[in-house]
Design an enzyme around this catalytic site. Structure first.
Site, mmCIF file in Angstrom:
data_model
loop_
_atom_site.group_PDB
_atom_site.id
_atom_site.type_symbol
_atom_site.label_atom_id
_atom_site.label_comp_id
_atom_site.label_asym_id
_atom_site.label_seq_id
_atom_site.Cartn_x
_atom_site.Cartn_y
_atom_site.Cartn_z
ATOM 1 N N TYR A 176 -12.603 -1.179 13.509
ATOM 2 C CA TYR A 176 -12.881 -0.358 13.038
ATOM 3 C C TYR A 176 -14.679 0.446 13.396
ATOM 4 O O TYR A 176 -14.143 1.562 13.711
ATOM 5 C CB TYR A 176 -12.808 -0.275 11.353
ATOM 6 N N GLU A 181 -5.153 -1.679 14.153
ATOM 7 C CA GLU A 181 -5.569 -0.912 13.509
ATOM 8 C C GLU A 181 -6.787 -0.274 13.759
ATOM 9 O O GLU A 181 -7.606 -0.614 14.082
ATOM 10 C CB GLU A 181 -5.880 -1.456 12.070
ATOM 11 N N ASN A 188 -1.476 -10.596 8.257
ATOM 12 C CA ASN A 188 -2.855 -9.411 8.826
ATOM 13 C C ASN A 188 -3.604 -10.619 8.521
ATOM 14 O O ASN A 188 -4.132 -10.488 7.776
ATOM 15 C CB ASN A 188 -2.378 -8.435 7.728
ATOM 16 N N GLU A 189 -4.724 -9.746 9.274
ATOM 17 C CA GLU A 189 -6.262 -10.329 8.991
ATOM 18 C C GLU A 189 -6.273 -11.233 8.203
ATOM 19 O O GLU A 189 -6.954 -11.647 6.999
ATOM 20 C CB GLU A 189 -6.937 -9.155 8.730
ATOM 21 N N GLN A 229 0.859 -1.310 0.301
ATOM 22 C CA GLN A 229 0.174 0.015 0.194
ATOM 23 C C GLN A 229 0.910 1.486 0.062
ATOM 24 O O GLN A 229 0.466 2.701 -0.136
ATOM 25 C CB GLN A 229 -0.809 0.307 1.528
ATOM 26 N N TRP A 238 -4.274 3.895 10.909
ATOM 27 C CA TRP A 238 -4.418 3.389 10.348
ATOM 28 C C TRP A 238 -4.913 4.216 9.053
ATOM 29 O O TRP A 238 -6.510 5.430 9.104
ATOM 30 C CB TRP A 238 -5.221 2.096 9.826
ATOM 31 N N GLU A 292 -6.305 2.075 -1.334
ATOM 32 C CA GLU A 292 -6.390 1.315 -0.553
ATOM 33 C C GLU A 292 -7.137 0.150 -1.115
ATOM 34 O O GLU A 292 -8.124 -0.185 -1.505
ATOM 35 C CB GLU A 292 -7.803 1.956 0.127
#
Length: 585
Positions: free
Chosen positions: A407, A487, A272-273, A124, A538, A545
């Site tokens: 989030y 994040e 990550n995730e 990214q 983040w 993105e």
């Protein structure tokens, strides 16, 4: 008649793929696009490209991607220090309505040693996509497929952090930010990905210097080994994470990185995730790249099985090598709130949401060593391979802390017709998860919280009022002695359509998001006694993105993509002021 694949493309993490449907939800910004199957993605069948580790073999892999844009310069820029920090903007509101960041719960302090950081990911922000011997990744390929990225952008240059990392580190250090969570590109370290392929010593040296510069600048490096950018070579050789062959190759990559940076990096993430990633690869255009025998319905679960084994293998190596520090993976999503209070079907739907979204990796790592029973009761072994006794043993305890990307939190409802009917019907559009995430309450229809830019509105709302409940629920279900909010962030509404100066100076909704979330985190630490040891905003800068491209802007710094100049937004000043007021000296 041409059938249509509808893709909801987004940003910093992924929500789910509904088995048997053509709609995918990828978390963070969202744009709807339609991709006719007549222009389907093009990828060579798994195994059709020979393992040629020569420069010519690397060129053949890049041929699958196509031409890339070279960066405007190829030397590491060294900033003039100190970085000047402009005067902060005036207060948003009168103090009686909303306190300044320094006055948010002023008597509560962050724990000593608290990591108050920002986050990025290699694909990214790095750019320099083909420089210094780097191999192609699946996102380099995806960005060139019809409809792969909503705005047609790619990571070829983007923020060019590969050469501007010293400036970026110095800029966050000037704000008082003390940590940066970033990822290493597997395809830079091993351009061909595999354990028997050559390591790229230039890349090892690059990340070594990057880590050293963080430490010199007072910004702790927190490293993720894999943030979705699978080496294209591994997808071409055997189908990437849909093949068990990935496990040994990932563990070899992990061991190489651990050895290179042992003692300088204290906190590590393997993945990550992972749930988001495994859902992502089951949808367009990645559904053209499976291992033999895998299809869109089974891919997320074959991926989950292989990825869990890769995580456990890397952690075992970490401990056998006596690497200093701590290691885990980054969870995403939320447990959920029953849409209708005291409704048994909605309560059951919440449990299914928790199992499929978080428990899928957290149960094996933190509590049982096995998949959630809800999943094994629903999915046959042909979808979700059963863990052996030795695999359960390896998985259990394979995380030193709990990391979550919270989030937002939403309500969860049972499918129309009920959970039981959905579970029994494998052709049901919501099978196998058999729940629905609701953006509005079940009474008057109020939204859970302020909505972001339309690029993210299908999944993201600011929900600080639910944050403490979410964090307490996570600690109750998967207890640990340490938690990280790895994040959290927001997309300022319509930022893409505003002038550059307005983007920098406005930033009201994102600033409110951070201040309300951080206030709730302070209360979670002090009143709920949760062991939260760090937060990571983040993102450090605007970036690409994922499927939303550069149009969805999560950064606390604006990036001019013509000049690559960075400018602090209002939210950056708010984070700086909050930390300086609440940190323990």
């Amino acid at each position: 008649m041409i059938s249509i694949i509808t893709v909801l493309v987004v940003c910093a993490s992924f929500v789910t793929l509904v088995s048997g449907q053509t709609t995918i939800f990828i978390h963070s910004g969202t744009t709807t696009s339609t991709v006719p199957t007549a222009t389907a993605a093009s990828f060579p069948p798994a195994g059709s490209i020979p393992r040629d580790f020569s420069p010519a073999g690397l060129d053949k892999l890049w041929d699958v991607v196509g031409p890339v844009e070279p960066p405007p310069f190829t030397t590491t820029r060294v900033p003039d220090l100190p970085i000047p920090v402009p005067s902060p903007p005036p207060a948003l509101y009168p103090s009686w309505f909303a306190p300044a960041p320094k006055d948010v719960l002023p008597n509560l302090k962050l724990p000593k040693g608290f990591k108050f950081g920002v986050a990025t990911a290699a694909y990214q922000v790095e750019g320099a996509v083909k420089n210094d011997g780097k191999g192609p990744t699946m996102w380099d390929w995806n960005s060139r497929q019809p409809g792969g990225v909503a705005d047609g952008s790619n990571g070829d240059v983007v923020d060019l952090q590969y050469y501007l990392y010293k400036e970026d580190v110095a800029r966050v250090a000037a704000l008082g930010i003390n940590a940066h969570s970033f990822s290493i590109s597997w395809a830079r370290i091993f351009p061909f990905g595999t354990a028997d392929s050559p390591v790229n010593k230039v890349a090892l040296a690059h990340y070594s210097d990057l880590i050293d510069y963080h430490i010199k600048s007072g910004v702790e490096p927190v490293v993720t080994l894999f943030h979705w950018d699978t080496p294209l070579a591994l997808q071409a050789f055997y189908g990437g994470f849909t093949s068990p062959k990935i496990v040994d190759d990932f563990v070899n990559y992990a061991k190489t990185v651990f050895k290179a940076y042992n003692g300088r990096v204290k906190t590590w993430y393997t993945f990550n995730e992972p749930r988001v990633y495994c859902g992502q690869i089951a949808g367009y255009p990645f559904n053209a790249t499976f291992a033999p025998g895998v299809n869109a319905s089974t891919a997320p679960y074959q991926c989950a099985y292989n990825l869990l084994k890769a995580h456990a293998g890397a952690v075992k190596a970490f401990r056998d090598m006596k690497i200093q520090g701590e290691i885990a993976f980054k969870n995403d999503d939320f447990v959920g709130i029953p849409w209708r209070a005291n409704n048994t079907d909605d309560i059951e739907a919440v449990e299914r949401h928790a199992a499929f979204r978080i428990g899928i990796f957290s149960n094996p790592a933190y509590t049982t060593g096995d998949w959630p029973k809800i999943m094994t009761d629903t999915l046959p072994p042909s979808y979700l391979p059963r863990l052996t006794a030795s695999e359960k043993k390896d998985a259990l305890g394979s995380a030193d802390f709990f990391a979550i990307d919270p989030y937002r939190t939403q309500w969860v409802a049972a499918p129309p017709g009920g959970v039981a009917a959905c579970v029994k019907n494998t052709s049901h559009p919501l099978w196998p998860e058999c729940h629905t995430v609701m953006l509005f309450d079940s009474g008057a229809g109020w939204a859970a919280g302020p909505s972001p830019d339309p690029l993210s509105e299908s999944w993201l709302q600011a929900t600080p009022n639910f944050l403490r409940g979410t964090l307490k629920d996570l600690q109750k279900r998967w207890p640990t002695k340490k938690m990280y909010v790895s994040e959290f962030g927001f997309v300022e509404p319509f930022e893409e359509f505003r002038t550059e100066l307005f983007r920098i100076r406005e930033d009201v909704t994102r600033t409110n998001y951070y201040m309300t979330y951080l206030g709730e985190i302070l209360l979670a630490i002090h009143e709920d006694k949760l062991p939260i040891a760090g937060t990571f905003a983040w993102a450090m800068v605007d970036n690409i993105e994922w499927g939303s491209g550069i149009s969805a802007k999560f950064g606390i710094q604006h990036v001019n993509y013509t000049t690559l100049e960075r400018n602090y937004k209002r939210s950056a000043f708010a984070l700086s002021e909050f930390h300086k007021a609440h940190a323990q000296v």
